[in-house]
Enzyme design. Sequence first.
Site, PDB file in Angstrom:
ATOM      1  CD  GLN A  94     109.056  55.923 105.180  1.00 13.72           C
ATOM      2  OE1 GLN A  94     110.059  56.124 105.849  1.00 13.72           O
ATOM      3  NE2 GLN A  94     107.833  56.231 105.601  1.00 13.72           N
ATOM      4  CG  HIS A 100     103.937  51.563 105.167  1.00 18.25           C
ATOM      5  ND1 HIS A 100     104.383  52.850 104.947  1.00 18.25           N
ATOM      6  CD2 HIS A 100     104.633  50.781 104.324  1.00 18.25           C
ATOM      7  CE1 HIS A 100     105.289  52.846 103.995  1.00 18.25           C
ATOM      8  NE2 HIS A 100     105.481  51.602 103.602  1.00 18.25           N
TER       9      HIS A 100
HETATM   10  P1  5GP Z   1     107.556  51.609 101.221  1.00 21.03           P
HETATM   11  O1  5GP Z   1     108.402  51.491  99.985  1.00 21.03           O
HETATM   12  O2  5GP Z   1     107.211  53.053 101.536  1.00 21.03           O
HETATM   13  O3  5GP Z   1     108.086  50.870 102.397  1.00 21.03           O
HETATM   14  O4  5GP Z   1     106.199  50.856 100.869  1.00 21.03           O
HETATM   15  C1  5GP Z   1     105.155  51.450 100.182  1.00 21.03           C
HETATM   16  C2  5GP Z   1     104.323  50.325  99.618  1.00 21.03           C
HETATM   17  O5  5GP Z   1     103.057  50.850  99.267  1.00 21.03           O
HETATM   18  C3  5GP Z   1     104.918  49.680  98.365  1.00 21.03           C
HETATM   19  O6  5GP Z   1     105.127  48.290  98.576  1.00 21.03           O
HETATM   20  C4  5GP Z   1     103.870  49.954  97.286  1.00 21.03           C
HETATM   21  O7  5GP Z   1     103.707  48.877  96.391  1.00 21.03           O
HETATM   22  C5  5GP Z   1     102.614  50.212  98.105  1.00 21.03           C
HETATM   23  N1  5GP Z   1     101.675  51.135  97.485  1.00 21.03           N
HETATM   24  C6  5GP Z   1     101.961  52.331  96.911  1.00 21.03           C
HETATM   25  N2  5GP Z   1     100.834  52.915  96.454  1.00 21.03           N
HETATM   26  C7  5GP Z   1      99.810  52.071  96.772  1.00 21.03           C
HETATM   27  C8  5GP Z   1      98.397  52.139  96.552  1.00 21.03           C
HETATM   28  O8  5GP Z   1      97.847  53.070  95.978  1.00 21.03           O
HETATM   29  N3  5GP Z   1      97.665  51.082  97.008  1.00 21.03           N
HETATM   30  C9  5GP Z   1      98.236  50.017  97.657  1.00 21.03           C
HETATM   31  N4  5GP Z   1      97.419  49.049  98.061  1.00 21.03           N
HETATM   32  N5  5GP Z   1      99.572  49.927  97.874  1.00 21.03           N
HETATM   33  C10 5GP Z   1     100.337  50.949  97.425  1.00 21.03           C
END
Ligand code: 5GP
Length: 116
Positions: A94, A100
């Site tokens: 994360q 999300h």
């Molecule tokens: P996590 O790693 O927290 O499960 O997922 C976060 C996700 O958010 C990642 O896949 C990353 O690419 C996406 N993400 C991070 N910053 C942004 C942003 O500014 N806009 C969008 N559309 N996605 C983002």
Amino acid sequence: MSEETIFTKIINGQIPSEILFQDDLCICIKDIQPKAPTHVLLIPKKPIPRLVDATQEDAALLGHLMVKAGDIAKSLGVGDAFRLVINNGEQAGQTVFHLHMHILGDKTFTEGSLGM
Ligand code: 5GP
């Protein structure tokens, strides 16, 4: 109070993003760094940091997200084969601490694999 995440800024319109769907409770945007041909994020507007921070009070919201995830997958043409991923905690990958779901599709998933 914890600092606003990038997703709160997107929800509030402070940062632009490609919004595919939104209602009173959630927003769906394209992931900025897609890991599959279809890779979108379904985000509750309520800023719950991690899944483990959700409480019984959030049960209806979490149910709503699950139903919407299916609807969105269908609308993107991946209703028959997609993966729903929630990373909980830094060691699980994360990076944004606002709950999300990743909806991933159009990719050949290795049987039994957890890889994204
Ligand atoms: P996590 O790693 O927290 O499960 O997922 C976060 C996700 O958010 C990642 O896949 C990353 O690419 C996406 N993400 C991070 N910053 C942004 C942003 O500014 N806009 C969008 N559309 N996605 C983002």
